[in-house]
Design a protein around this motif. Structure first.
Motif, mmCIF file in Angstrom:
data_model
loop_
_atom_site.group_PDB
_atom_site.id
_atom_site.type_symbol
_atom_site.label_atom_id
_atom_site.label_comp_id
_atom_site.label_asym_id
_atom_site.label_seq_id
_atom_site.Cartn_x
_atom_site.Cartn_y
_atom_site.Cartn_z
ATOM 1 N N PHE A 173 0.876 -1.203 -0.084
ATOM 2 C CA PHE A 173 0.033 -0.205 0.000
ATOM 3 C C PHE A 173 0.864 1.306 0.283
ATOM 4 O O PHE A 173 1.997 1.211 0.384
ATOM 5 C CB PHE A 173 -1.006 -0.005 0.937
ATOM 6 C CG PHE A 173 -2.176 -0.800 1.117
ATOM 7 C CD1 PHE A 173 -3.333 -0.594 0.488
ATOM 8 C CD2 PHE A 173 -2.030 -2.214 1.574
ATOM 9 C CE1 PHE A 173 -4.399 -1.216 0.491
ATOM 10 C CE2 PHE A 173 -2.940 -2.977 1.413
ATOM 11 C CZ PHE A 173 -4.182 -2.702 0.964
ATOM 12 N N SER A 174 0.498 2.511 -0.387
ATOM 13 C CA SER A 174 0.979 3.609 -0.348
ATOM 14 C C SER A 174 1.419 4.119 0.897
ATOM 15 O O SER A 174 0.684 3.890 1.770
ATOM 16 C CB SER A 174 0.250 4.730 -1.100
ATOM 17 O OG SER A 174 -0.790 5.085 -0.432
ATOM 18 N N THR A 175 2.230 5.074 0.947
ATOM 19 C CA THR A 175 2.527 5.910 2.514
ATOM 20 C C THR A 175 1.451 6.647 2.746
ATOM 21 O O THR A 175 0.621 7.198 1.987
ATOM 22 C CB THR A 175 3.846 6.583 2.160
ATOM 23 O OG1 THR A 175 4.981 5.976 1.709
ATOM 24 C CG2 THR A 175 3.992 7.249 3.386
ATOM 25 N N PRO A 176 0.774 6.424 3.899
ATOM 26 C CA PRO A 176 -0.165 7.051 4.426
ATOM 27 C C PRO A 176 -0.016 8.552 4.073
ATOM 28 O O PRO A 176 0.904 9.257 4.197
ATOM 29 C CB PRO A 176 -0.177 7.098 5.919
ATOM 30 C CG PRO A 176 0.583 5.726 6.121
ATOM 31 C CD PRO A 176 1.614 5.704 5.139
ATOM 32 N N TYR A 177 -1.258 9.289 3.552
ATOM 33 C CA TYR A 177 -1.201 10.541 3.512
ATOM 34 C C TYR A 177 -2.316 11.455 3.956
ATOM 35 O O TYR A 177 -3.606 10.824 4.120
ATOM 36 C CB TYR A 177 -1.361 10.826 1.792
ATOM 37 C CG TYR A 177 -1.622 12.152 1.343
ATOM 38 C CD1 TYR A 177 -0.544 13.112 1.073
ATOM 39 C CD2 TYR A 177 -2.999 12.634 1.010
ATOM 40 C CE1 TYR A 177 -0.694 14.183 0.695
ATOM 41 C CE2 TYR A 177 -3.285 13.965 0.677
ATOM 42 C CZ TYR A 177 -2.167 14.885 0.454
ATOM 43 O OH TYR A 177 -2.448 16.216 0.196
ATOM 44 N N SER A 178 -2.109 12.592 4.388
ATOM 45 C CA SER A 178 -3.269 13.333 4.760
ATOM 46 C C SER A 178 -2.735 14.915 4.424
ATOM 47 O O SER A 178 -1.513 15.139 4.672
ATOM 48 C CB SER A 178 -3.374 13.200 6.438
ATOM 49 O OG SER A 178 -4.374 14.118 6.863
ATOM 50 N N PRO A 179 -3.577 15.800 4.182
ATOM 51 C CA PRO A 179 -3.229 17.039 4.094
ATOM 52 C C PRO A 179 -2.619 17.574 4.965
ATOM 53 O O PRO A 179 -3.037 17.418 6.115
ATOM 54 C CB PRO A 179 -4.483 17.855 3.497
ATOM 55 C CG PRO A 179 -5.596 16.457 2.828
ATOM 56 C CD PRO A 179 -4.939 15.691 3.871
#
Length: 217
Positions: free
Chosen positions: A139-145
């Motif tokens: 899975f992709s690296t966790p992202y949050s704005p």
């Protein structure tokens, strides 16, 4: 109506008992973007079965876009409180989600991880270990704005596989604007967020920012 809406709070959905309490997961799909969405062909069996106490709250929906592509959408919340205050319990919940959907090709998992970079100093289960676990399952690296999603921390994230996040999009945001309607009364339980809003806890108002992210499939 414009949306298909489904909710799940850890027990099989019963339309005759629509009023439920406690934490849960809510998913709305815009009908103009999906091909003939129906309850029967969208909600996966694994998400309608009763979730064991050790597992997170989640709702998984597999839907077909108008382009013909299928996508799996998972709304989740890592449970805390009681036994789940133990850090290893949070780790096991995340592992459960990642393992459950490891074979899905196009997938978005989004929600309250109840973890973030502020756990960096926790030796048993820190943010770097969380990212390594997620990466190990492709899975992709966790992202949050940028910003905060709960008090002064970021707990809400999106991870994907087969779907990319447009990190340059102006649509990406952690919104607190809904709190502009809250009256700041000093006898009301709540907290101030860096964005300047007072978030009420009583009665049970939303206490997390709204996360919006643009993705590409």
């Amino acid at each position: 109506t414009k949306y298909n809406i489904y909710s799940y709070n850890g027990t099989p959905y019963d339309a005759s008992k629509p009023n439920k309490t406690g934490n849960g997961v809510f998913v709305a799909l815009n009908k103009s973007r999906f091909f003939n969405p129906t309850l029967e062909n969208m909600i996966q069996e694994r998400s309608t079965q009763k979730i064991e106490k050790e597992n997170p709250n989640f709702l998984a929906i597999r839907a077909q876009l108008l382009s013909g592509k299928y996508i799996t959408l998972v709304g989740m919340r890592i449970r805390i409180g009681g036994k789940n205050e133990v850090i290893t319990e949070r780790k096991e919940q995340l592992e459960y989600i990642l393992e459950s959907f490891k074979d899905d090709e196009n997938i978005i998992i989004v929600g309250d991880f109840n973890n973030g970079p502020h756990w960096e100093k926790e030796s048993a289960w820190n943010w770097e270990k969380i990212k390594k676990l997620i990466s190990s399952k492709n899975f992709s690296t966790p992202y949050s704005p940028k910003g905060t999603s709960w008090k002064y921390a970021t707990l809400d994230w999106i991870i994907t596989k087969g779907v990319s996040v447009d990190k340059e999009s102006s649509y990406n945001k952690l919104h607190w604007d809904f709190a502009r309607h809250y009256e700041k009364e000093y006898f009301v339980d709540g907290y101030q967020v860096p964005e300047g809003y007072f978030i009420r806890n009583t009665p049970t108002y939303p206490d997390h920012a709204i996360l919006t992210v643009e993705v590409k499939l």
